[in-house]
Enzyme design. Structure first.
Site, short mmCIF file in Angstrom:
data_model
loop_
_atom_site.label_atom_id
_atom_site.label_comp_id
_atom_site.label_asym_id
_atom_site.label_seq_id
_atom_site.Cartn_x
_atom_site.Cartn_y
_atom_site.Cartn_z
N LYS B 58 -31.09 -9.58 -29.35
CA LYS B 58 -30.90 -9.75 -30.80
C LYS B 58 -32.26 -9.80 -31.48
CE LYS B 58 -28.41 -12.72 -34.08
NZ LYS B 58 -27.57 -13.93 -34.22
N SER B 133 -23.22 -13.31 -36.61
CA SER B 133 -24.34 -12.47 -36.95
C SER B 133 -24.87 -11.62 -35.80
CB SER B 133 -25.48 -13.33 -37.50
OG SER B 133 -26.02 -14.15 -36.47
N SER B 157 -22.08 -17.33 -34.26
CA SER B 157 -22.67 -15.99 -34.25
C SER B 157 -22.71 -15.28 -32.90
CB SER B 157 -24.09 -16.03 -34.82
OG SER B 157 -24.05 -16.17 -36.20
#
Lengths: 97, 449
Positions: B58, B133, B157
């Site tokens: 990420k 996210s 997330s």
């Protein structure tokens, strides 16, 4: 709870966020709605409840007081938008703009 | 054989048997990324390595020498001079970074649409959101563009996009994994975790990345250790709690049906189902949206455009909203009404779990109230977007671990089963998830792209 445009302006200044007129209006509306929603916390009786700021239960975590490798000056400055004499360059604090 | 379809565990076994080389492994993934990524936009940066186990990271996690933007325009040229602790730990295990994955700007969002670099699309249906996210990490794993990925979870997330994309996501207990080198959203909530193709993979990655770090004082010294015999264990007699609050109004009928079938399956496998109550969970979202923006307003003061990054007008809409909400909550005259009140409600949410875990070993329910929704559906309504995380946020308030495991489909879209555990007890939720996964075929389903 209504957050007025004047309050939005004030908060944006505290947070150093430049906003357009359109943004001020939009944030006044959306943040007011969120504040209305969080009002429901007032339904909860918390008079005898301690606040929680950390969930790990750890405190006073220390390490040995020894030196360790760290980033070089060159690495530290590698992302600086402005540099001067191998230092960060910033606006003067006491000068006007 | 399509190498990219293998789980991490299977990939490691195949490499040991010399079924293929690390070079062939990397080439297979790079080739697939070139074809699939333009359709789903899961990667922001791609590295063509010839060695290592390819992991997608990420973009909120710092990677030395590899551009890291956290999905924000303010960091569009940022090249970290050091690695996050988790990256160093993965490199030691022979893992390589195949790419940096798209995410909601600074991890603030539930759909992936808040990225400054375009939205990621759900591999199961390109018109749907992947969740967020950790949008790019979830989509990349679901589409077999990496052996595994890392995400971060502050309010859901990791678990929510894992559920919406039909793969496994684990949020460890707060403090299990070092946060050093993760771009902070809310420091008392943030936690890094594995996003994988199987529960066994999640366990292995947690073993790799957990453990003490002198750069994160909240990180627990005791590492999560991989005990292979535990995975083979059964769940006979395991006490599973069903919180009645997680099956009320707002839960999509299709999701409810799939999750209830999964619970029936767990019962067939020998678990004992017990109803529990988490009475303060209805206040979790409200408490979260005071506490988290407050921590954000403090954390984001560091973006001064002097040491790194652009000027503050480069923040996106949601980031600015949260900074202002937090600044307001903490400002003079409002602190007691908002921040202090929310911190007390946080205690009550935590105590609800402690009480429930006196009676049960794990708690199960849905991850998300709905399956993936249409792109654009919630972008103009932040509060509606916040409520997408209604079942995941409580675990972050309490600091407990949570796992999302694929448990079926509703109208062609994946549904995840959430398994929550006691603080520091990742072992039991992974065992329950593993036994469930072994007894079902859902994790073998792949999107056609």
């Amino acid at each position: 709870m209504k957050l007025t445009r004047d309050q939005v302006k004030h908060v944006a200044r505290l947070a150093d966020l430049p906003l357009t007129d359109e943004e001020e209006e939009k944030y006044s509306q959306t943040i007011s709605k969120i504040l209305d929603y969080v009002e429901q916390l007032n339904q909860v009786d918390t008079s005898d409840v301690e606040p929680t700021f950390n969930v790990t239960g750890q405190n006073n975590v220390f390490r040995e007081d020894t030196t360790d490798a760290c980033l070089s000056q060159e690495e530290v400055l590698s992302n600086a938008p402005k540099k001067k004499n191998d230092m960060f360059e910033t606006k003067g604090v006491f000068e006007k703009e | 054989m399509d190498i990219t379809k293998l789980t991490l565990t299977q990939t490691l076994e195949a490499l040991k048997r010399k079924d293929f080389s690390e070079k062939e492994l990397n080439e297979a993934y790079i080739k697939k990324i070139a074809i699939i990524n333009p359709k789903i936009n899961s990667f922001l940066e791609i590295k063509k390595n010839s060695r290592g186990i390819p992991a997608a990271i990420k973009d909120a996690i710092l990677t030395k020498g590899i551009k890291t933007t956290a999905g924000s325009k303010i960091l569009s040229n940022f090249i970290p001079p050091y690695n996050a602790t988790v990256i160093n730990k993965l490199l030691e295990q022979g893992v390589s970074v195949i790419g940096k994955t798209n995410c909601d700007e600074f991890t603030m969002g539930s759909s992936g649409e808040n990225s400054a670099f375009g939205t990621t699309r759900n591999p199961w249906n390109l018109n749907k959101v992947p969740g967020g996210s950790s949008s790019g990490s979830a989509a990349a794993v679901a589409a077999d563009l990496c052996a595994f990925a890392l995400g971060t979870d502050t309010g859901g997330s990791i678990r929510q996009p894992a559920s919406l994309c039909g793969m496994v996501g684990l949020k460890p207990s707060y403090g299990r994994v070092s946060r050093y080198g993760t771009i902070a959203m809310a420091s008392s909530f943030d936690q890094i975790g594995p996003m994988t193709k199987s529960v066994a993979d999640a366990r292995l990655v947690l073993d790799w990345i957990s453990g003490g770090d002198e750069y994160d004082s909240n990180c627990r010294k005791e590492k999560f250790t991989f005990q292979s015999q535990v995975l083979e264990a059964k769940i006979k007699g395991l006490k599973i709690g069903l919180p009645k609050e997680y099956f009320g109004a707002g839960l999509d009928k299709g999701v409810e049906r799939v999750v209830k079938e999964a619970i029936k399956k767990l019962e067939e496998l020998g678990a004992e189902i017990i109803e529990v109550s988490l009475p303060n969970s209805e206040y979790a979202v409200a408490a979260y949206y005071i506490l988290v923006p407050s921590e954000i307003s403090s954390n984001y003061a560091r973006f001064d455009g002097i040491r790194y990054g652009g000027t503050r007008d480069n923040f996106g809409e949601e980031v600015k909203r949260r900074i202002m909400l937090g600044t307001y909550s903490l400002s003079s005259g409002y602190y007691d009404d908002y921040y202090a009140k929310a911190a007390r409600v946080r205690t009550l949410v935590k105590q609800d779990f402690e009480k429930a875990f006196e009676k049960v070993d794990v708690i199960v329910g849905p991850v998300s109230p709905t399956t993936a929704w249409n792109l654009g559906d919630k972008v103009d309504n932040p509060l509606k977007m916040y409520l997408s995380d209604i079942y995941t946020i409580s675990a972050n308030l309490a600091g407990i671990p949570g796992l999302s495991v694929p448990c079926g489909f509703s109208e062609g879209l994946p549904v995840g089963l959430q398994i929550l555990g006691k603080q520091w007890d990742e072992e039991t939720i992974l065992r329950a998830g593993f036994v469930y996964e072994q007894a079902t075929e859902w994790h073998k389903e792949k999107p056609s792209l």
